[in-house]
Write a protein that holds these residues in place. Structure first.
Motif, PDB file in Angstrom:
ATOM      1  N   UNK A 275       0.477  -0.922   0.221  1.00 36.36           N
ATOM      2  CA  UNK A 275      -0.050  -0.246   0.254  1.00 36.36           C
ATOM      3  C   UNK A 275       0.741   0.815  -0.200  1.00 36.36           C
ATOM      4  N   UNK A 276       0.142   2.632  -0.839  1.00 40.61           N
ATOM      5  CA  UNK A 276       1.134   3.540  -0.765  1.00 40.61           C
ATOM      6  C   UNK A 276       0.747   4.956   0.750  1.00 40.61           C
ATOM      7  N   UNK A 277       1.989   5.083   1.176  1.00 40.92           N
ATOM      8  CA  UNK A 277       1.499   5.668   2.433  1.00 40.92           C
ATOM      9  C   UNK A 277       0.130   6.608   2.272  1.00 40.92           C
ATOM     10  N   UNK A 278      -0.621   7.450   3.333  1.00 37.67           N
ATOM     11  CA  UNK A 278      -1.804   7.552   3.214  1.00 37.67           C
ATOM     12  C   UNK A 278      -2.434   8.117   4.860  1.00 37.67           C
ATOM     13  N   UNK A 279      -2.868   9.049   4.813  1.00 34.90           N
ATOM     14  CA  UNK A 279      -2.714   9.547   6.405  1.00 34.90           C
ATOM     15  C   UNK A 279      -3.925   9.531   6.716  1.00 34.90           C
ATOM     16  N   UNK A 280      -4.821   9.416   7.954  1.00 37.70           N
ATOM     17  CA  UNK A 280      -6.073   8.646   8.373  1.00 37.70           C
ATOM     18  C   UNK A 280      -6.888  10.165   7.963  1.00 37.70           C
ATOM     19  N   UNK A 281      -7.346  10.760   7.934  1.00 36.83           N
ATOM     20  CA  UNK A 281      -7.752  11.585   6.846  1.00 36.83           C
ATOM     21  C   UNK A 281      -8.509  11.247   5.405  1.00 36.83           C
ATOM     22  N   UNK A 282      -6.946  11.111   4.630  1.00 39.85           N
ATOM     23  CA  UNK A 282      -6.877  11.010   3.352  1.00 39.85           C
ATOM     24  C   UNK A 282      -7.711   9.077   2.988  1.00 39.85           C
ATOM     25  N   UNK A 283      -7.014   8.394   4.256  1.00 44.20           N
ATOM     26  CA  UNK A 283      -8.029   7.472   3.848  1.00 44.20           C
ATOM     27  C   UNK A 283      -9.675   7.170   4.125  1.00 44.20           C
ATOM     28  N   UNK A 284     -10.043   8.311   4.978  1.00 42.20           N
ATOM     29  CA  UNK A 284     -11.018   7.779   5.233  1.00 42.20           C
ATOM     30  C   UNK A 284     -12.269   9.041   4.494  1.00 42.20           C
ATOM     31  N   UNK A 285     -11.151   9.844   3.871  1.00 44.03           N
ATOM     32  CA  UNK A 285     -12.290  10.217   2.121  1.00 44.03           C
ATOM     33  C   UNK A 285     -12.661   9.069   1.634  1.00 44.03           C
ATOM     34  N   UNK A 286     -10.981   8.423   1.320  1.00 42.60           N
ATOM     35  CA  UNK A 286     -11.398   7.158   0.099  1.00 42.60           C
ATOM     36  C   UNK A 286     -12.618   6.133   1.417  1.00 42.60           C
ATOM     37  N   UNK A 287     -12.867   6.153   1.827  1.00 39.26           N
ATOM     38  CA  UNK A 287     -13.616   4.981   2.607  1.00 39.26           C
ATOM     39  C   UNK A 287     -14.460   5.591   2.382  1.00 39.26           C
ATOM     40  N   UNK A 288     -15.109   6.890   2.915  1.00 46.17           N
ATOM     41  CA  UNK A 288     -16.366   7.641   2.205  1.00 46.17           C
ATOM     42  C   UNK A 288     -16.841   7.883   0.669  1.00 46.17           C
ATOM     43  N   UNK A 289     -15.985   7.704   0.114  1.00 47.08           N
ATOM     44  CA  UNK A 289     -16.185   7.821  -1.448  1.00 47.08           C
ATOM     45  C   UNK A 289     -16.565   5.927  -1.702  1.00 47.08           C
ATOM     46  N   UNK A 290     -15.052   5.270  -1.525  1.00 47.43           N
ATOM     47  CA  UNK A 290     -14.922   3.441  -1.949  1.00 47.43           C
ATOM     48  C   UNK A 290     -16.051   2.400  -0.803  1.00 47.43           C
ATOM     49  N   UNK A 291     -15.814   2.345  -0.004  1.00 36.69           N
ATOM     50  CA  UNK A 291     -16.853   1.946   1.303  1.00 36.69           C
ATOM     51  C   UNK A 291     -15.357   1.253   1.783  1.00 36.69           C
ATOM     52  N   UNK A 292     -15.830  -0.183   1.260  1.00 35.46           N
ATOM     53  CA  UNK A 292     -15.357  -1.449   1.507  1.00 35.46           C
ATOM     54  C   UNK A 292     -13.991  -2.068   0.589  1.00 35.46           C
ATOM     55  N   UNK A 293     -13.861  -1.244  -0.574  1.00 37.83           N
ATOM     56  CA  UNK A 293     -12.824  -0.762  -1.586  1.00 37.83           C
ATOM     57  C   UNK A 293     -11.757   0.178  -1.522  1.00 37.83           C
ATOM     58  N   UNK A 294     -11.916   0.622  -0.290  1.00 39.65           N
ATOM     59  CA  UNK A 294     -10.888   1.681  -0.496  1.00 39.65           C
ATOM     60  C   UNK A 294      -9.708   0.808   0.276  1.00 39.65           C
ATOM     61  N   UNK A 295      -9.006  -0.374   0.319  1.00 40.01           N
ATOM     62  CA  UNK A 295      -8.171  -0.149   0.918  1.00 40.01           C
ATOM     63  C   UNK A 295      -7.423  -0.685  -0.693  1.00 40.01           C
TER      64      UNK A 295
END
Length: 345
Positions: free
Chosen positions: A316-336
């Motif tokens: 996985x590439x580096x990511x902040x918790x904020x960035x990951x939460x944004x990804x989760x809010x958009x892609x949900x269980x496919x965020x990883x």
């Protein structure tokens, strides 16, 4: 439209007075699924933290196989946990219009509302929640404008303090099981400014539990989540080895530890991010309290360099918790999948 209705519209919340409905409304009716069975012959590990000689290795094994385990002798007083449950029930047994005074805004993290993952599903879940960061006094005054809310606030603040301390202890044990030292963990830099959110869950008695969902399957975004559940079963974790749902039955005084997506990233996918859900029942009002623990929102999280080599490149590439939460809010269980390092595939 009154101001309360406007708040709900802005927050995309559709409230339901669970006490007022006699049957399961269409808005909360899920199609029953038999894709994966309920497995009663397995159970997640229960680990005694007082047994310090074995705890770390048992935790490592549990993180690899399950991504979730229960801990006993964890240091949080049973009296505090009992008071936590009492105050949680006190809140959720308030009349619906009274709870709506403390509704969570669309941009906010705290207050009353439905599960944040609700927007990803066509049907609503048979549950409600209340989130707290720091002092809940502002919302508590709205919930109990004429009554004393001091005890509620004191319990919630003390619980956050104890959960933060246990979270830091568990981080040390979890990362230690990977061979990382105390200095490695300290170098992560997240404990000094760690983020924590306390979330109270309510799953009222349901008229038709076979066609309702308390909390739909999901993984947590945090490094780890601590969960205290009342003596009513409802939490289930997905067992990838046997392809089925395993109940995480309550143990008096125990705390459930759930590995989140950020820890999955840090372990370079060695530890599972537990897929879990909550089911409801017809007789009991189930409550639980989750504490989500994570790093500072702007700290980059990536696979630990000591866990990578030419044969095990960072996934996985580096990511902040904020960035990951944004990804989760958009892609949900496919965020990883979105942040997966394609150069290592």
């Amino acid at each position: 439209m009154n101001s309360m209705s406007e708040s709900f519209k802005a927050a995309n919340i559709i409230p339901l007075d669970f006490k007022a409905v006699l049957g399961l409304p269409d808005s909360h009716t899920w199609t029953p699924t038999t894709e994966y069975p309920l497995i009663l012959t397995e159970s997640v590990p229960v680990i005694d933290l007082f047994d310090s000689s074995n705890a770390m290795s048992l935790i490592g094994n549990a993180c690899e196989k399950w991504g979730v385990f229960q801990v006993i002798n964890h240091g949080i007083a049973i009296d505090l946990l009992s008071e936590l449950e009492l105050q949680t029930r006190r809140l959720f047994t308030l009349p619906a219009d009274q709870k709506l005074r403390a509704v969570r805004s669309s941009e906010g993290f705290t207050g009353y509302g439905l599960p944040r993952i609700s927007s990803f599903f066509p049907k609503l879940m048979w549950s409600e929640g209340f989130s707290i960061m720091g002092s809940p006094a502002e919302h508590a005054r709205q919930l109990w404008p004429q009554d004393d809310h001091t005890n509620f606030c004191n319990v919630m603040e003390q619980c956050q303090k104890e959960m933060m301390g246990l979270s830091e202890k568990m981080i040390g044990l979890v990362l230690g099981s990977l061979g990382l030292t105390h200095e490695d963990v300290k170098g992560l830099g997240c404990q000094a400014q760690a983020q924590g959110l306390l979330h109270l869950n309510s799953y009222p008695e349901c008229p038709d539990p076979s066609r309702a969902m308390g909390l739909a399957p999901h993984t947590d975004s945090s490094l780890l989540t601590l969960l205290y559940q009342c003596n009513t079963s409802g939490l289930q974790v997905f067992a990838h080895d046997t392809l089925g749902w395993v109940p995480v039955d309550p143990i008096t005084g125990a705390i459930v530890v759930n590995i989140g997506d950020l820890m999955h990233i840090m372990s370079n996918a060695r530890f599972k991010s537990a897929l879990h859900r909550a089911v409801v029942n017809k007789i009991h009002h189930r409550v639980s309290v989750a504490y989500f623990y994570g790093p500072p929102r702007d700290l980059k999280v990536s696979p630990w360099i000591k866990l990578t080599d030419p044969d095990h490149p960072p996934l996985y590439r580096p990511v902040t918790w904020k960035e990951y939460l944004d990804a989760k809010a958009t892609h949900f269980n496919k965020a990883l999948e979105v942040i997966r390092n394609t150069t290592s595939s």
